[in-house]
Design a protein around this motif. Structure first.
Motif, PDB file in Angstrom:
ATOM      1  N   MET A  22     -26.747-114.044 -11.325  1.00  0.00           N
ATOM      2  CA  MET A  22     -25.012-114.675 -10.742  1.00  0.00           C
ATOM      3  C   MET A  22     -25.461-115.678  -9.927  1.00  0.00           C
ATOM      4  O   MET A  22     -25.728-115.899  -8.417  1.00  0.00           O
ATOM      5  N   ASN A  23     -25.022-117.498 -10.142  1.00  0.00           N
ATOM      6  CA  ASN A  23     -24.390-118.474  -9.431  1.00  0.00           C
ATOM      7  C   ASN A  23     -23.471-118.144  -8.134  1.00  0.00           C
ATOM      8  O   ASN A  23     -22.933-117.503  -8.282  1.00  0.00           O
TER       9      ASN A  23
ATOM     10  N   THR B 145     -20.109-109.387 -17.943  1.00  0.00           N
ATOM     11  CA  THR B 145     -20.976-110.608 -18.033  1.00  0.00           C
ATOM     12  C   THR B 145     -19.727-111.929 -18.307  1.00  0.00           C
ATOM     13  O   THR B 145     -18.446-112.040 -17.996  1.00  0.00           O
ATOM     14  N   ASP B 146     -20.637-113.295 -17.668  1.00  0.00           N
ATOM     15  CA  ASP B 146     -20.425-114.560 -18.044  1.00  0.00           C
ATOM     16  C   ASP B 146     -20.336-114.796 -18.920  1.00  0.00           C
ATOM     17  O   ASP B 146     -20.962-114.325 -20.281  1.00  0.00           O
TER      18      ASP B 146
ATOM     19  N   GLU C 206     -23.486-116.008 -20.696  1.00  0.00           N
ATOM     20  CA  GLU C 206     -25.073-115.546 -20.753  1.00  0.00           C
ATOM     21  C   GLU C 206     -24.338-114.306 -21.671  1.00  0.00           C
ATOM     22  O   GLU C 206     -25.483-114.258 -22.219  1.00  0.00           O
ATOM     23  N   TYR C 207     -23.263-114.632 -22.163  1.00  0.00           N
ATOM     24  CA  TYR C 207     -23.409-112.969 -23.515  1.00  0.00           C
ATOM     25  C   TYR C 207     -23.744-113.734 -24.625  1.00  0.00           C
ATOM     26  O   TYR C 207     -23.253-115.171 -25.278  1.00  0.00           O
ATOM     27  N   LYS C 208     -24.392-113.127 -25.337  1.00  0.00           N
ATOM     28  CA  LYS C 208     -24.983-113.575 -26.375  1.00  0.00           C
ATOM     29  C   LYS C 208     -24.270-112.004 -27.746  1.00  0.00           C
ATOM     30  O   LYS C 208     -24.914-111.300 -28.142  1.00  0.00           O
TER      31      LYS C 208
ATOM     32  N   LYS D   6     -18.943-122.989 -26.383  1.00  0.00           N
ATOM     33  CA  LYS D   6     -19.652-121.380 -26.424  1.00  0.00           C
ATOM     34  C   LYS D   6     -18.220-120.426 -26.789  1.00  0.00           C
ATOM     35  O   LYS D   6     -18.793-119.928 -28.526  1.00  0.00           O
TER      36      LYS D   6
END
Length: 216
Positions: free
Chosen positions: A1-2, A114-115, A118-120, A146
């Protein structure tokens, strides 16, 4: 996480009760009156989102930045077959899961920490919503792209308008708490939506907000 997401996560973990109280009306009578008077457009965007999500029955929804789950649970109660809520705050998600169980909607609703970037997901959703999401994102374009990629019907979002009295007040108030907030002109929204790949969208002014429905 940034670093930026970490700051956001820490902020929302601290603010979870205050934010949730706006929708659940868990404040004193006077403070509830203030919300109704000065934050009426937040309630109006809720009505806008649910209306433009109809018919929800049998549909799948992705709620990006789901917060305390008010939108997710409302869509599930209206017959959605699947609702997935994403948020970076574990305390927000704890409220979501508790309420889903209480309302017996936990078989329909799934909440993931999640962000979006990053979610798939394994499959596409019919609709994605991002309400109060872009207020806190410094670069909206990758997120919009996205969202466009993960749906097969439409995206519903809200953004705060630039150059309103509340924008300045909010900027200062949140800066004190260490939270960045971003505002949008109609021209900027149109450009971002076009660059993200949306070909057909409508933008509606709702108080000091823009509410947008964009189709893919």
């Amino acid at each position: 996480m940034n670093t930026q997401l970490k700051r956001q996560k820490d902020f929302w973990n601290k603010e979870v009760k205050n934010f949730d109280a706006i929708y659940s009306h868990g404040k004193s009578g006077f403070n509830n009156w203030l919300d109704q008077k000065f934050r009426w457009d937040m309630y109006a965007r809720f009505a806008y989102t649910i209306k433009n999500s109809e018919p929800a029955e049998g549909k799948s929804f992705l709620d990006v930045g789901c917060g305390a789950g008010h939108y997710s649970l409302e869509l599930a109660s209206k017959g959605a077959k699947q609702v997935t809520g994403l948020d970076i705050s574990e305390k927000m998600l704890a409220i979501c899961r508790q309420r889903a169980e209480e309302k017996k909607l936990d078989k329909i609703c799934t909440f993931v920490q999640t962000d979006l970037l990053e979610y798939k997901p394994d499959v596409k959703f019919n609709t994605a919503i991002g309400i109060g999401l872009f207020d806190y994102i410094p670069d909206a374009l990758p997120v919009l792209k996205k969202m466009c990629e993960v749906v097969d019907e439409k995206v519903i979002i809200s953004v705060p308008k630039l150059w309103t009295w509340r924008a300045l007040v909010r900027k200062i108030r949140l800066a004190v708490k260490g939270c960045d907030v971003y505002f949008y002109s109609k021209e900027k929204i149109e450009r971002l939506l076009t660059e993200a790949g949306f070909k057909n969208f409508s933008i509606e002014e709702v108080g000091q907000l823009y509410c947008i429905t964009a189709r893919v």
